[in-house]
Design a protein around this motif. Structure first.
Motif, PDB file in Angstrom:
ATOM      1  N   MET A   1       0.837  -1.210   0.000  1.00  0.00           N
ATOM      2  CA  MET A   1       0.000   0.000   0.000  1.00  0.00           C
ATOM      3  C   MET A   1       0.871   1.259   0.000  1.00  0.00           C
ATOM      4  SD  MET A   1      -3.164  -1.081   2.488  1.00  0.00           S
ATOM      5  CE  MET A   1      -4.151   0.384   2.275  1.00  0.00           C
ATOM      6  N   ASP A   2       1.966   1.221   0.761  1.00  0.00           N
ATOM      7  CA  ASP A   2       2.858   2.384   0.850  1.00  0.00           C
ATOM      8  C   ASP A   2       3.551   2.682  -0.480  1.00  0.00           C
ATOM      9  OD1 ASP A   2       2.178   2.710   3.434  1.00  0.00           O
ATOM     10  OD2 ASP A   2       4.033   1.909   4.293  1.00  0.00           O
ATOM     11  N   ASN A   3       3.707   1.633  -1.296  1.00  0.00           N
ATOM     12  CA  ASN A   3       4.364   1.817  -2.588  1.00  0.00           C
ATOM     13  C   ASN A   3       3.445   2.466  -3.626  1.00  0.00           C
ATOM     14  OD1 ASN A   3       6.881   0.852  -2.024  1.00  0.00           O
ATOM     15  ND2 ASN A   3       6.428  -1.255  -2.581  1.00  0.00           N
ATOM     16  N   GLN A   4       2.143   2.556  -3.300  1.00  0.00           N
ATOM     17  CA  GLN A   4       1.199   3.086  -4.297  1.00  0.00           C
ATOM     18  C   GLN A   4       0.979   4.593  -4.139  1.00  0.00           C
ATOM     19  OE1 GLN A   4      -2.401   0.676  -4.275  1.00  0.00           O
ATOM     20  NE2 GLN A   4      -1.387  -0.792  -5.616  1.00  0.00           N
ATOM     21  N   MET A   5       0.461   5.181  -5.188  1.00  0.00           N
ATOM     22  CA  MET A   5       0.159   6.620  -5.178  1.00  0.00           C
ATOM     23  C   MET A   5      -0.923   6.899  -4.135  1.00  0.00           C
ATOM     24  SD  MET A   5      -1.610   8.790  -8.277  1.00  0.00           S
ATOM     25  CE  MET A   5      -0.395   9.320  -9.399  1.00  0.00           C
ATOM     26  N   ASP A   6      -0.881   8.057  -3.523  1.00  0.00           N
ATOM     27  CA  ASP A   6      -1.882   8.432  -2.527  1.00  0.00           C
ATOM     28  C   ASP A   6      -3.294   8.352  -3.123  1.00  0.00           C
ATOM     29  OD1 ASP A   6      -2.550   9.974   0.079  1.00  0.00           O
ATOM     30  OD2 ASP A   6      -3.526  11.108  -1.534  1.00  0.00           O
ATOM     31  N   GLU A   7      -4.181   7.695  -2.386  1.00  0.00           N
ATOM     32  CA  GLU A   7      -5.555   7.432  -2.842  1.00  0.00           C
ATOM     33  C   GLU A   7      -6.308   8.724  -3.220  1.00  0.00           C
ATOM     34  OE1 GLU A   7      -7.442   4.479  -2.861  1.00  0.00           O
ATOM     35  OE2 GLU A   7      -9.490   5.066  -2.361  1.00  0.00           O
ATOM     36  N   THR A   8      -6.205   9.760  -2.344  1.00  0.00           N
ATOM     37  CA  THR A   8      -6.947  11.003  -2.606  1.00  0.00           C
ATOM     38  C   THR A   8      -6.450  11.667  -3.882  1.00  0.00           C
ATOM     39  OG1 THR A   8      -6.999  11.249  -0.220  1.00  0.00           O
ATOM     40  CG2 THR A   8      -7.721  13.137  -1.504  1.00  0.00           C
ATOM     41  N   ILE A   9      -5.135  11.680  -4.068  1.00  0.00           N
ATOM     42  CA  ILE A   9      -4.568  12.298  -5.278  1.00  0.00           C
ATOM     43  C   ILE A   9      -5.067  11.536  -6.506  1.00  0.00           C
ATOM     44  CG2 ILE A   9      -2.412  12.746  -6.561  1.00  0.00           C
ATOM     45  CD1 ILE A   9      -1.019  13.128  -3.848  1.00  0.00           C
ATOM     46  N   LYS A  10      -5.004  10.183  -6.415  1.00  0.00           N
ATOM     47  CA  LYS A  10      -5.416   9.363  -7.563  1.00  0.00           C
ATOM     48  C   LYS A  10      -6.888   9.594  -7.905  1.00  0.00           C
ATOM     49  CE  LYS A  10      -3.606   5.227  -8.285  1.00  0.00           C
ATOM     50  NZ  LYS A  10      -3.295   3.791  -8.265  1.00  0.00           N
ATOM     51  N   MET A  11      -7.754   9.603  -6.881  1.00  0.00           N
ATOM     52  CA  MET A  11      -9.193   9.755  -7.136  1.00  0.00           C
ATOM     53  C   MET A  11      -9.513  11.134  -7.723  1.00  0.00           C
ATOM     54  SD  MET A  11     -10.527   6.880  -6.651  1.00  0.00           S
ATOM     55  CE  MET A  11      -9.068   5.906  -6.941  1.00  0.00           C
ATOM     56  N   ASN A  12      -8.734  12.148  -7.306  1.00  0.00           N
ATOM     57  CA  ASN A  12      -8.948  13.495  -7.842  1.00  0.00           C
ATOM     58  C   ASN A  12      -8.607  13.584  -9.322  1.00  0.00           C
ATOM     59  OD1 ASN A  12     -10.034  14.824  -5.664  1.00  0.00           O
ATOM     60  ND2 ASN A  12      -8.036  15.328  -4.795  1.00  0.00           N
ATOM     61  N   LEU A  13      -7.763  12.674  -9.793  1.00  0.00           N
ATOM     62  CA  LEU A  13      -7.377  12.683 -11.204  1.00  0.00           C
ATOM     63  C   LEU A  13      -8.404  11.967 -12.089  1.00  0.00           C
ATOM     64  CD1 LEU A  13      -3.565  11.842 -10.793  1.00  0.00           C
ATOM     65  CD2 LEU A  13      -4.524  14.028 -11.541  1.00  0.00           C
ATOM     66  N   CYS A  14      -9.313  11.205 -11.441  1.00  0.00           N
ATOM     67  CA  CYS A  14     -10.301  10.412 -12.202  1.00  0.00           C
ATOM     68  C   CYS A  14     -11.489  11.273 -12.645  1.00  0.00           C
ATOM     69  CB  CYS A  14     -10.800   9.248 -11.347  1.00  0.00           C
ATOM     70  SG  CYS A  14      -9.506   8.044 -10.986  1.00  0.00           S
ATOM     71  N   ASP A  15     -12.176  10.831 -13.708  1.00  0.00           N
ATOM     72  CA  ASP A  15     -13.353  11.564 -14.195  1.00  0.00           C
ATOM     73  C   ASP A  15     -14.597  11.225 -13.379  1.00  0.00           C
ATOM     74  OD1 ASP A  15     -12.164  12.835 -16.609  1.00  0.00           O
ATOM     75  OD2 ASP A  15     -11.753  10.742 -17.113  1.00  0.00           O
ATOM     76  N   ALA A  16     -14.616  10.035 -12.784  1.00  0.00           N
ATOM     77  CA  ALA A  16     -15.740   9.627 -11.928  1.00  0.00           C
ATOM     78  C   ALA A  16     -15.187   8.662 -10.890  1.00  0.00           C
ATOM     79  CB  ALA A  16     -16.821   8.949 -12.753  1.00  0.00           C
ATOM     80  N   VAL A  17     -15.824   8.651  -9.722  1.00  0.00           N
ATOM     81  CA  VAL A  17     -15.344   7.766  -8.645  1.00  0.00           C
ATOM     82  C   VAL A  17     -16.495   6.906  -8.139  1.00  0.00           C
ATOM     83  CG1 VAL A  17     -14.328   7.666  -6.325  1.00  0.00           C
ATOM     84  CG2 VAL A  17     -13.516   9.386  -7.958  1.00  0.00           C
TER      85      VAL A  17
END
Ligand code: ATP
Length: 201
Positions: free
Chosen positions: A154-170
């Motif tokens: 999990m620590d190796n992955q991109m921050d969840e909030t940052i990733k979701m903000n880049l998406c068009d829909a969640v």
């Protein structure tokens, strides 16, 4: 045809969501599964992995997954090296697959869309989001792994909030909000987008 990306952190529920889209008749490319296939079948990739990680990563022509996992999961640099070797092959293969599809839209499910700078391949990107504690518990349960190992992944992955903000829909997969209605609402939106896209050229 619209090209859709489906992404999210480990244990968020990407595959679970993708399976619901499949029940609606949408075809899905599972990047993780296809990467594993390519690591077993693509001669050029096999040669590259052997060169970087040693001949013993393959035995009798078969990938020794445990050996490779032991090497990369304790070493961030080696993990990103492996990802950087495999990604170009998965990206090429995914592009080929997408170009062969003919429906209203098709989905590529991949954990690393933004990290591998491949977001430009898609017309629309869906994120699947779940609280970290839930993602952690689901992954331990599914993979029968130690908590230290899952924390590391999990620590190796991109921050969840940052990733979701880049998406068009969640899509929220917190086991409180129902998944199926969220998928159906997006399905309707994507069908509409695909009709509008084909009308406007
Ligand atoms: P990874 O990136 O690790 O492959 P993923 O994002 O594809 O994970 P899934 O494999 O879909 O996630 O889900 C992880 C685990 O959690 C699976 O065992 C799945 O069955 C379970 N799970 C996912 N969503 C739910 C849910 N809403 N309710 C109950 N269990 C769930």
């Amino acid at each position: 045809m619209l090209k859709i990306g489906l992404t999210g952190g480990i244990g968020a529920g990407k595959t679970t969501v993708a399976k619901i889209f499949e029940t609606l008749g949408i075809l899905v490319y599972y990047a993780d599964q296809e990467a594993k296939r390519l690591m077993e079948t693509n001669a050029e990739l096999i040669k590259t992995i052997k060169n970087q990680f040693g001949e013993s990563t393959y035995a009798d022509g078969k990938l020794n997954r445990k050996k490779l996992a032991d090497i990369v999961f304790t070493d961030k640099e080696k993990l990103s090296l492996l990802n950087s070797l495999v990604h170009p092959f998965t990206i090429q293969d995914g592009l080929r697959w997408m170009s062969e599809q003919t429906g209203s839209y098709a989905i590529k499910e991949a954990a690393l869309i933004f990290e591998s700078s491949s977001s430009h391949e898609f017309d629309f990107i869906i994120g699947v989001s779940a609280p970290a504690a839930l993602r952690f518990a689901r992954t331990i349960e599914r993979d029968q792994e130690t908590s230290a190992h899952v924390t590391e992944r999990m620590d190796n992955q991109m921050d969840e909030t940052i990733k979701m903000n880049l998406c068009d829909a969640v899509i929220i997969n917190d086991e409180e909000q129902l998944l199926i209605p969220q998928v159906i609402a997006l399905h309707e939106k994507l069908l509409k987008m695909s009709v509008e896209g084909s009308t406007h050229g």
